[in-house]
Design a protein around this motif. Structure first.
Motif, short mmCIF file in Angstrom:
data_model
loop_
_atom_site.label_atom_id
_atom_site.label_comp_id
_atom_site.label_asym_id
_atom_site.label_seq_id
_atom_site.Cartn_x
_atom_site.Cartn_y
_atom_site.Cartn_z
N ARG A 191 0.78 -1.24 -0.07
CA ARG A 191 -0.01 0.06 0.04
C ARG A 191 0.73 1.27 0.00
N GLY A 192 0.31 2.34 -0.31
CA GLY A 192 1.10 3.63 -0.32
C GLY A 192 1.75 4.13 0.95
N LEU A 193 3.07 4.50 0.98
CA LEU A 193 3.38 5.15 2.07
C LEU A 193 2.53 6.31 2.61
N ASP A 194 2.22 6.54 4.04
CA ASP A 194 1.66 7.85 4.40
C ASP A 194 2.82 8.92 4.53
N ASN A 195 2.44 10.16 4.66
CA ASN A 195 3.42 11.07 4.66
C ASN A 195 4.30 11.06 5.86
N CYS A 196 5.50 11.20 5.75
CA CYS A 196 6.43 10.88 6.81
C CYS A 196 6.37 9.34 7.30
N GLY A 197 5.93 8.56 6.64
CA GLY A 197 6.05 7.01 6.77
C GLY A 197 7.37 6.62 6.22
N TRP A 198 8.02 5.54 6.91
CA TRP A 198 9.21 5.27 6.22
C TRP A 198 9.31 3.56 6.19
N THR A 199 10.20 2.88 5.49
CA THR A 199 10.73 1.33 5.37
C THR A 199 11.83 1.28 5.61
N ARG A 200 11.97 0.09 6.02
CA ARG A 200 13.54 -0.35 6.23
C ARG A 200 13.98 -1.42 5.55
N LEU A 201 15.00 -1.66 4.92
CA LEU A 201 15.70 -2.72 4.28
C LEU A 201 16.65 -2.90 4.73
N ALA A 202 17.33 -4.32 4.82
CA ALA A 202 18.29 -4.49 5.65
C ALA A 202 18.85 -5.88 5.03
N GLU A 203 20.60 -5.94 4.94
CA GLU A 203 21.27 -7.16 4.73
C GLU A 203 21.56 -7.97 5.86
N ARG A 204 21.60 -9.26 5.66
CA ARG A 204 22.04 -10.05 6.75
C ARG A 204 23.33 -10.23 6.92
N THR A 205 24.15 -10.07 5.86
CA THR A 205 25.55 -9.73 6.03
C THR A 205 26.11 -8.87 5.06
N TYR A 206 27.17 -8.23 5.01
CA TYR A 206 27.65 -7.10 3.99
C TYR A 206 27.52 -7.48 2.85
N GLY A 207 26.95 -6.65 1.82
CA GLY A 207 26.97 -6.75 0.65
C GLY A 207 25.93 -7.87 0.25
N GLY A 208 25.20 -8.76 1.02
CA GLY A 208 24.22 -9.55 0.58
C GLY A 208 22.72 -9.10 0.14
N PRO A 209 21.99 -9.84 0.00
CA PRO A 209 20.31 -9.46 -0.68
C PRO A 209 19.93 -8.65 0.48
N LEU A 210 19.03 -7.71 0.06
CA LEU A 210 18.24 -6.91 0.98
C LEU A 210 16.93 -7.43 1.26
N ARG A 211 16.60 -7.44 2.53
CA ARG A 211 15.24 -7.97 2.95
C ARG A 211 14.21 -6.80 3.58
N LEU A 212 13.05 -7.07 3.36
CA LEU A 212 12.30 -5.99 3.88
C LEU A 212 11.99 -6.15 5.35
N VAL A 213 12.47 -5.14 6.22
CA VAL A 213 12.39 -5.31 7.52
C VAL A 213 10.99 -4.63 7.85
N SER A 214 10.58 -3.72 7.35
CA SER A 214 9.34 -2.91 7.82
C SER A 214 8.71 -2.21 6.73
N TRP A 215 7.53 -1.88 6.90
CA TRP A 215 6.97 -0.87 5.69
C TRP A 215 5.92 0.04 6.23
N ASN A 216 6.12 1.38 6.00
CA ASN A 216 4.95 2.43 6.58
C ASN A 216 5.03 2.53 7.94
#
Length: 219
Positions: A191-216
């Protein structure tokens, strides 16, 4: 008598340094947001509520510990980033690749008018099919520039560190889907992000694939 042998060395398992985190923040509200107008790359300032939203969001995002802060060159993103920058004591890096989609002939059009005049087009647009907008920027183009700049933001920090960027709703939605390797139908599940909402993406190890940690996430 057989002498003891040294156990074989385990093969390398790749880079085991801690991964990095990317925080993508949508700007605060503008008068066009409040009026339901499609903004695209039209440069609209934050309204009073937008400044209040940015002020509430800033200390929460700052507490995530970003060591760098980037932002779109559009005023609503730069002004939102200024609140986070004040909390962090850093100067934001301004990059036009973090801009919103250019929405061609639909910039400035109110949602109600869009729905009334081009209902199928608007429905597809809200599902994340931005290519239906006449004269607008293509989704592949935005995915490419946002992917490039998000990687640049991440590369500005070291193992285990966090980077943040202030951008725009459609651009962030497209970037997240692209960075995670999702196709267009997959992107529509966000769904669309609210104003001043944020999302977090993180690598498990340096340079690895990104994973979705949170949305909005919200302050």
């Amino acid at each position: 008598m057989t002498s003891p042998t040294t156990p074989p060395t385990a093969p390398p398992t790749g880079d085991e340094r801690p991964g990095r985190t990317l925080v993508l923040v949508r700007h605060g509200r503008t008068a066009w947001n409040a009026d339901g107008r499609a903004q695209g790359q039209t440069d609209v300032d934050l309204d009073e509520l937008g400044h209040e939203q940015a002020a509430r969001m800033a200390p929460v995002v700052a507490a995530l510990g970003p060591s760098v802060l980037w932002c779109s060159d559009l005023a609503r993103a730069r002004d939102t980033a200024s609140y986070v920058a004040k909390e962090l004591g850093v100067e934001p890096t301004v990059d036009r690749r973090l801009r919103e989609f250019h929405l061609g002939e639909r910039e400035g059009v109110r949602r109600a008018d869009w729905v009334a005049r081009w209902p199928d087009e608007r429905a597809r647009f809200e599902d994340g099919d931005y290519d239906v907008v006449p004269g607008g920027e293509r989704r592949a183009e935005v995915a490419s520039r946002m992917g490039e700049v998000c990687r640049a933001v991440l590369d500005a920090v070291g193992p285990g560190e966090t980077a943040a960027a202030v951008s725009h709703g459609g651009a962030i939605r497209t970037a997240v889907a692209s960075l995670l390797g999702w196709d267009t139908p997959g992107a529509s599940s966000l769904r669309g992000l609210d104003n001043c909402g944020w999302t977090r993406l993180a690598e498990r190890t340096y340079g690895g694939p990104l994973r979705l940690v949170s949305w909005n996430e919200q302050a």
